[in-house]
Write an enzyme that holds these catalytic residues in place. Structure first.
Site, PDB file in Angstrom:
ATOM      1  N   SER A 150      39.630  -4.331  70.704  1.00 44.09           N
ATOM      2  CA  SER A 150      39.466  -2.881  70.730  1.00 44.09           C
ATOM      3  C   SER A 150      37.990  -2.551  70.950  1.00 44.09           C
ATOM      4  O   SER A 150      37.430  -2.931  71.972  1.00 44.09           O
ATOM      5  CB  SER A 150      40.021  -2.264  69.441  1.00 44.09           C
ATOM      6  OG  SER A 150      40.143  -0.870  69.562  1.00 44.09           O
TER       7      SER A 150
ATOM      8  N   ASP B 245      50.185  -0.702  75.346  1.00 46.12           N
ATOM      9  CA  ASP B 245      49.079  -0.179  74.535  1.00 46.12           C
ATOM     10  C   ASP B 245      48.934   1.321  74.788  1.00 46.12           C
ATOM     11  O   ASP B 245      48.614   1.746  75.897  1.00 46.12           O
ATOM     12  CB  ASP B 245      47.782  -0.916  74.897  1.00 46.12           C
ATOM     13  CG  ASP B 245      46.669  -0.666  73.892  1.00 46.12           C
ATOM     14  OD1 ASP B 245      46.675   0.398  73.246  1.00 46.12           O
ATOM     15  OD2 ASP B 245      45.781  -1.534  73.771  1.00 46.12           O
TER      16      ASP B 245
ATOM     17  N   HIS C 299      48.764  -1.763  70.845  1.00 49.68           N
ATOM     18  CA  HIS C 299      47.332  -2.077  70.791  1.00 49.68           C
ATOM     19  C   HIS C 299      47.044  -3.369  70.043  1.00 49.68           C
ATOM     20  O   HIS C 299      46.083  -4.064  70.353  1.00 49.68           O
ATOM     21  CB  HIS C 299      46.577  -0.915  70.157  1.00 49.68           C
ATOM     22  CG  HIS C 299      45.089  -1.036  70.257  1.00 49.68           C
ATOM     23  ND1 HIS C 299      44.434  -1.304  71.444  1.00 49.68           N
ATOM     24  CD2 HIS C 299      44.117  -0.942  69.321  1.00 49.68           C
ATOM     25  CE1 HIS C 299      43.139  -1.351  71.236  1.00 49.68           C
ATOM     26  NE2 HIS C 299      42.911  -1.147  69.953  1.00 49.68           N
TER      27      HIS C 299
END
Length: 710
Positions: A580, A655, A687
């Site tokens: 991320s 995602d 995600h």
């Protein structure tokens, strides 16, 4: 001669002991950290209302145990078998069971809600929702049950009559759910007034928000699932707050007083139900007003306070009312550089700044019966801790927790007792009771679940940031057979973004167990919490504004400088991995510091901030129209020609947080630049890759590092 014999014997015993210890597999490291290796705790701890008794789960959540503060010897309270037999339910654990009063618990089993009397061992069905119902929320009396179906809001009366609060045919107008993509502390969208006279709710109009396609490969042929994804600088949600009157069955709506796409957040009711408090934040997120509205008419009454900041203002907590008979409230504010507590009247008068700490207050835990003491969590002077304090309405502050570490504290409703469960660097878990004089009684001390296993060690230190003055916390994990005369490769694990802290004074110091597995493969695993990360105050965090990645990378390079100063580090064999924001940091460092790392693995990375969502992205970067230079500087797409090391990019194909367009655009740039990289997709994962597939993920990540960092 004797000295040589003793040395040889010591070496033999050490080798023999090591050989007798079990090794943790990568599968165990990924899947069992919170199972096999979970510390002993009083899981599910709850105070029984208006008593000095408490309960917790036992026997893998199959029974509840109870004890009294006067006699901490636990006895069986109720079992799942008893409840299932009485109610005809199929509960597998006590998760989500809460007390309504000292004798009654509320139980949810799929679409059914029951009450169960723990004294008479009898129960009854009180509500049933449809299979499509979500976000179910009872009023305080547990009579009316509000819920959503698709984009509309409904409730069941205590007589089980279904009432429609909204009836929007436009599915882009969504009521009763979170909005602003869970930013600003928002995690729900339904708000009963204290006596259930009114039902307030968030409503978001996403009509103008772009549709974003996610491919569902489970259909034949594949099908596109469209989600609403407001990208930076583009059309965003338009929020409203609805107030539904249960007597008149009429709804009034409150809209932003500024622009239609400003934010409405941190909603709270006054105890007398006369007013609704709402924080309104402009879309630029640098101007916030806490406004009061008349609950009966929706009319604006007054602005209690206003905060502005050139970087950002980020309200994350609703007004807290310590006394159910008063409309005076406590407000969180970071305006003096650290999040502190302020006591206001509903008329807008600041009665008292309750705390003036040089460390952040994180959460209000409760009050005493009269509302004259407030209990809260805060880091204290050491930002890796999480402690509990109390403060009275005159501003006298007292530390409740006496041990360093990360604490979870639950006070009784009258504030006479505090349950405290904590861990720290050397304590797997310890459970305590504090009385009102803060005298402690130990309830449980966990065994070390890693005894009998090969485990390395972790060192927590500080280094100076790139500004030369700020302390940064570091964690260095070493293998169990560490030899300072050898040279070790290093894996740097990075996150680096706001609202996250990788290093805490908890057991394992905030590390994942796979890091210890990696250490046993002959690695050092290193992390530094750079400027921009959590729990260090506004100045520490806001240095990132408008230039995401710049100061964070410079601090990470200070971490590399520290590593290279250690005689046992092989400075030519450095690897980096993150997910991320950490994926953004990984790709940024591989491309913008190309001579530092030999290999990198970036998961779910933001590669250009213009592809990220409005709420988070515009807070930290503004918009491309306002800050094109900052966007160009941060975009990893502009540095692909500089790649030297081996780089693996990973993404979940579904995602909906960091959309896959980020990675695809970076891959396109690599192809155009004739640069070879590796790419791996996790089909239908969002995600984060979760469940058993996470073992596959971490095997992929760590094998890639090991194979390419020789």
């Amino acid at each position: 001669m004797n000295k040589r014999i003793l040395t040889a014997l010591a070496f033999f015993l050490a080798v023999t002991t090591q050989a007798q210890l079990k090794k943790i597999s990568l599968d165990e490291a990924v899947m069992q950290q919170n199972r096999t290796f979970r510390a002993d705790k009083l899981l599910g701890f709850q105070w029984i209302p208006n008593t000095t008794k408490y309960v917790y789960y036992a026997d893998t959540f199959a029974k509840m145990m109870t004890a009294n503060t006067k006699d901490i010897k636990a006895t069986e309270f109720i079992t799942l078998a008893e409840i299932n037999k009485e109610l005809g339910t199929k509960l597998k654990n006590f998760g989500g069971v809460t007390f309504i009063d000292a004798n009654t618990i509320l139980i949810n089993d799929a679409a059914n809600y029951y009450t169960y009397n723990v004294t008479t061992k009898t129960g009854k069905l009180i509500q049933t929702t449809s299979e499509n119902a979500e976000n179910a929320t009872f009023d305080n009396a547990h009579e009316n049950l509000a819920f959503t179906e698709k984009n509309n809001l409904y409730y069941y009366t205590k007589n089980k009559e279904k009432v429609a609060v909204t009836a929007e045919t436009n599915e882009a107008i969504v009521s009763g759910q979170f909005f602003a993509r869970n930013e600003f502390g928002i995690n729900n969208g339904i708000f009963w007034s204290p006596k259930a006279t009114f039902l307030a709710f968030y409503q978001k109009d996403q009509t103008e928000v772009a549709d974003y396609p996610l491919l569902d490969i489970n259909e034949t042929p594949g099908k596109l699932d469209m989600i609403k994804y407001p990208m930076i600088g583009q059309k965003s949600e338009k929020p409203h707050v609805g107030i539904y009157n249960l007597a008149t069955k009429k709804t009034i709506f409150i809209s932003p007083r500024g622009n239609s796409d400003d934010y409405l957040t941190n909603l709270s009711w006054t105890p007398d139900e006369k007013y609704l408090l709402i924080a309104e934040l402009n879309r630029r997120q640098n101007d916030m007003s806490l406004n009061v509205y008349d609950a009966a008419t929706g009319a604006y009454v007054r602005t209690i306070l206003n905060e502005k900041n050139d970087n950002w203002v980020e309200p994350e907590h609703e007004a807290f009312f310590p006394n159910a008979k008063s409309n005076n409230f406590v407000w969180f504010s970071e305006k003096d550089g650290f999040q502190n507590l302020y006591y206001y009247s509903i008329d807008g008068k600041l009665i008292k700044q309750l705390t003036a700490n040089k460390f952040p207050t994180r959460e209000i835990l409760g009050t005493n019966t009269s509302g004259t003491e407030i209990y809260f969590s805060a880091t204290g002077a050491n930002p890796t801790n999480m402690l509990a304090y109390k403060v009275d309405l005159k501003g006298k502050q007292t530390l409740i927790t006496k041990d360093e570490g990360v604490h979870t504290v639950i006070p009784t409703a009258d504030g006479n007792w505090f349950f405290d469960e904590y861990s720290n660097h050397s304590t797997p878990s310890k459970s305590l009771l504090y009385d009102k004089n803060l005298k402690a009684t130990t309830l449980l001390v966990s065994k070390n679940k890693y005894d009998g296993y090969v485990m390395g060690t972790a060192e927590i230190k500080t280094i100076k940031a790139a500004d030369g003055t700020t302390d940064l916390y570091t964690r260095l994990i070493k293998p169990s057979n560490f030899d300072a005369t050898k040279k070790y490769p290093v894996l740097v694990y990075v996150y680096g973004g706001p609202h996250a802290q990788m290093i805490t004074n908890s057991y394992l110091d905030g590390a994942n167990l796979w890091m210890y597995w990696m250490a046993e493969q002959g690695y050092l695993v290193f992390t530094v919490d750079n400027r921009g990360s959590d729990n260090r105050g506004f100045a520490f965090e806001s240095v990132i504004h408008g230039r995401l990645g710049v100061n964070e990378m410079e601090d990470q390079m200070k971490g590399v400088e520290y590593l290279k100063s250690l005689p046992y580090v092989d400075g030519n064999r450095l690897a980096v991995h993150g997910w991320s924001f950490g994926g953004f940091m990984t790709t940024s460092m591989m491309l913008r510091k190309p001579d530092v790392f030999k290999v990198g693995v970036a998961g779910g990375p933001v590669t250009d901030w213009k592809y990220y969502e409005v709420m988070y992205g515009e807070r930290y970067m503004d918009t491309p129209a306002e800050n094109q230079k900052g966007f160009d500087e941060a975009s990893t797409l502009n540095y692909v020609k500089d790649l030297k090391g081996k780089l693996l990019l990973i993404h979940g194909t579904s995602d909906d947080v960091v959309v896959m367009q980020n990675n695809f655009m970076l891959l396109k740039k690599f192809v155009e630049a004739q640069k070879q990289v590796d790419f791996f997709a996790y089909p239908m994962h969002k995600h984060n890759v979760q469940g058993k597939d996470r073992v596959h993920l971490m095997t992929k990540v760590l094998n890639y590092v090991i194979d390419n960092n020789k």
